[in-house]
Motif scaffolding. Structure first.
Motif, short mmCIF file in Angstrom:
data_model
loop_
_atom_site.label_atom_id
_atom_site.label_comp_id
_atom_site.label_asym_id
_atom_site.label_seq_id
_atom_site.Cartn_x
_atom_site.Cartn_y
_atom_site.Cartn_z
N TRP A 66 61.50 -89.05 78.94
CA TRP A 66 61.15 -89.60 80.25
C TRP A 66 59.64 -89.78 80.39
N GLU A 67 58.84 -88.98 79.72
CA GLU A 67 57.41 -89.23 79.72
C GLU A 67 57.11 -90.54 79.01
N ASN A 68 57.87 -90.82 77.95
CA ASN A 68 57.69 -92.09 77.23
C ASN A 68 58.12 -93.26 78.11
N ILE A 69 59.20 -93.09 78.87
CA ILE A 69 59.64 -94.13 79.81
C ILE A 69 58.53 -94.43 80.81
N LYS A 70 57.91 -93.38 81.36
CA LYS A 70 56.83 -93.58 82.33
C LYS A 70 55.65 -94.32 81.71
N ASN A 71 55.31 -93.96 80.46
CA ASN A 71 54.14 -94.56 79.81
C ASN A 71 54.37 -96.01 79.44
N THR A 72 55.59 -96.32 79.00
CA THR A 72 55.89 -97.69 78.56
C THR A 72 56.32 -98.60 79.69
N HIS A 73 56.74 -97.99 80.81
CA HIS A 73 57.16 -98.78 81.97
C HIS A 73 56.48 -98.23 83.23
N PRO A 74 55.19 -98.50 83.39
CA PRO A 74 54.45 -97.93 84.53
C PRO A 74 55.01 -98.34 85.89
N GLU A 75 55.78 -99.45 85.91
CA GLU A 75 56.35 -99.86 87.19
C GLU A 75 57.41 -98.89 87.69
N LEU A 76 57.90 -98.01 86.79
CA LEU A 76 58.92 -97.03 87.17
C LEU A 76 58.33 -95.70 87.61
N GLU A 77 57.03 -95.51 87.42
CA GLU A 77 56.44 -94.19 87.64
C GLU A 77 56.65 -93.70 89.07
N GLU A 78 56.45 -94.58 90.06
CA GLU A 78 56.59 -94.15 91.45
C GLU A 78 58.03 -93.76 91.77
N ARG A 79 59.02 -94.54 91.26
CA ARG A 79 60.42 -94.21 91.51
C ARG A 79 60.82 -92.90 90.83
N ILE A 80 60.30 -92.70 89.62
CA ILE A 80 60.59 -91.45 88.90
C ILE A 80 60.00 -90.26 89.64
N LEU A 81 58.78 -90.42 90.17
CA LEU A 81 58.16 -89.34 90.92
C LEU A 81 58.97 -89.03 92.17
N LYS A 82 59.43 -90.07 92.89
CA LYS A 82 60.23 -89.85 94.09
C LYS A 82 61.56 -89.18 93.75
N ALA A 83 62.15 -89.58 92.61
CA ALA A 83 63.41 -88.97 92.19
C ALA A 83 63.23 -87.49 91.87
N ARG A 84 62.12 -87.15 91.21
CA ARG A 84 61.83 -85.74 90.92
C ARG A 84 61.62 -84.96 92.21
N THR A 85 60.91 -85.59 93.17
CA THR A 85 60.70 -84.94 94.46
C THR A 85 62.03 -84.66 95.15
N LEU A 86 62.93 -85.65 95.11
CA LEU A 86 64.25 -85.47 95.72
C LEU A 86 65.03 -84.37 95.00
N PHE A 87 64.90 -84.33 93.68
CA PHE A 87 65.58 -83.27 92.91
C PHE A 87 65.10 -81.89 93.35
N TYR A 88 63.77 -81.71 93.46
CA TYR A 88 63.24 -80.41 93.86
C TYR A 88 63.63 -80.07 95.29
N LEU A 89 63.71 -81.10 96.13
CA LEU A 89 64.16 -80.87 97.50
C LEU A 89 65.58 -80.32 97.50
N LEU A 90 66.44 -80.93 96.69
CA LEU A 90 67.84 -80.48 96.62
C LEU A 90 67.94 -79.09 96.01
N ALA A 91 67.08 -78.84 95.03
CA ALA A 91 67.19 -77.58 94.30
C ALA A 91 66.62 -76.41 95.07
N VAL A 92 65.65 -76.68 95.96
CA VAL A 92 64.92 -75.57 96.58
C VAL A 92 65.19 -75.42 98.06
N LYS A 93 65.25 -76.53 98.78
CA LYS A 93 65.19 -76.45 100.23
C LYS A 93 66.54 -76.52 100.93
N VAL A 94 67.63 -76.58 100.19
CA VAL A 94 68.93 -76.69 100.82
C VAL A 94 69.65 -75.36 100.74
#
Length: 362
Positions: free
Chosen positions: A32-60
């Motif tokens: 996934w780090e390679n995906i971010k580096n080779t497709h910078p247009e996905l970086e913001e969506r990947i960051l938001k998806a990770r944020t959502l994951f941590y929200l689900l994992a921690v705050k619920v």
């Protein structure tokens, strides 16, 4: 590549992405780090998806999350039961092999959509029911047992904290560490200006509280300017990522995520968080106290000295002629710089606390 069409929630249907978020699978992390580096247009969506994951994992709440996931499993099971019938009918007529794949794909997309919907529902539930799970910021009080570090006028200190993080503190700055720093948390209160080079620790976010603003990082470097005598706060990100938010009733609100080369300015006005770009050389110059003036006006001189030394400069009277000062200073103290500029521009100065008063010759 299929990921370019992914919405934020679609990433959470990939096992490898979940392992990437958990950081327990080096192969997934590298992928996934390679995906971010080779497709910078996905970086913001990947960051938001990770944020959502941590929200689900921690705050619920665990029980409510389990109930939602049970409902999700039932919905998927129902779809899978209905999908069993479709291929069996098609097998009787081999010429329909292509529709079989299409129907299976549509069915798979359906349960992925349902899965994503339930994940987002859980996230929305967490957002709307923050009272038990949201980050709470304790209030710093003067009687706190935390370590207090101060700098005097024109003084700089670079210290290494117990977690390995390094902090360079500008003049007239107070830095207060929580009594449980690097034990239960990594929480700091700042009044003034400092540059932070944060040691990585995914279990303990590094949180800097500046008045009604909080800056949160796991491992990164950034500069904060937040002198209490001024109305504004600024956060400039050098490396990594940080989240900057405002504090309302001891809860973090209105968060913005910064990327390197971005800064956020916070004021008490209607537009509280304003994000802009800046040249990262400014941080290097501030850190090394490098001042370069090229036909600088009085206003430009005042602005650069304020950024570098954390002081306010007030002209008691106007100069006879417009100022256009050119010069370079490398790691020099304020008095040496002021004396050099004053000599060529015919002013004297008086330093009163955190303020400098200039008097131009009549």
């Amino acid at each position: 590549m299929k990921y370019t069409a992914y919405a934020v929630e679609d990433f959470l249907t990939e096992d490898s992405f979940l392992n990437y978020c958990l950081e327990n699978d080096q192969e997934a992390v590298l992928f996934w780090e390679n995906i971010k580096n080779t497709h910078p247009e996905l970086e913001e969506r990947i960051l938001k998806a990770r944020t959502l994951f941590y929200l689900l994992a921690v705050k619920v709440d665990p029980l409510e999350k389990e109930q939602e996931l049970d409902r999700l499993k039932m919905a998927i099971d129902q779809l899978e039961e209905s999908s069993v019938v479709i291929p069996s009918r098609i097998q009787e007529t081999p010429t329909y092999n292509a529709p079989t794949r299409k129907l299976w794909f549509n069915t798979r997309r359906s349960w992925i959509s349902i899965a994503a919907t339930f994940l987002v529902t859980i996230g929305i539930y967490a957002i709307l029911n923050k009272k038990d799970y949201e980050t709470t910021i304790p209030t710093a009080i003067e009687t706190s047992n935390g370590i207090l570090i101060k700098t005097a006028y024109n003084e700089r200190k670079t210290i290494t904290l117990s977690d390995g993080s390094k902090v360079t503190i500008n003049g007239l700055t107070e830095l207060k560490l929580d009594p449980n720093f690097n034990g239960k948390n990594r929480m700091i209160w700042l009044n003034g200006e400092a540059y932070f080079d944060v040691a990585k620790n995914k279990e303990k976010p590094f949180i800097v509280i500046t008045g009604k603003t909080t800056t949160t990082a796991l491992g990164t470097s950034f500069k904060i300017n937040n002198y209490s005598r001024r109305k504004e706060t600024s956060v400039m990100l050098n490396t990594g990522k940080v989240s900057v938010g405002t504090i309302v009733n001891n809860h973090v609100k209105e968060e913005l995520v910064l990327s390197p080369g971005e800064q956020v300015d916070i004021s008490s006005g209607p537009d509280k968080l304003v994000k802009t770009m800046f040249n990262r050389q400014k941080i290097a110059d501030w850190y090394n106290r490098n001042l370069v003036f090229s036909k600088a006006s009085l206003q430009e001189i005042k602005s650069l000295l304020k950024e570098t030394y954390g002081i306010e400069i007030i002209a008691k009277n106007a100069p006879k002629n417009p100022i256009a000062f050119t010069g370079k200073f490398y790691d020099k103290g304020l008095t040496e710089v002021l004396s050099a500029i004053g000599f060529s521009n015919h002013f004297t100065y008086v330093i009163i606390g955190d303020r400098v008063e200039l008097s131009f010759q009549e």
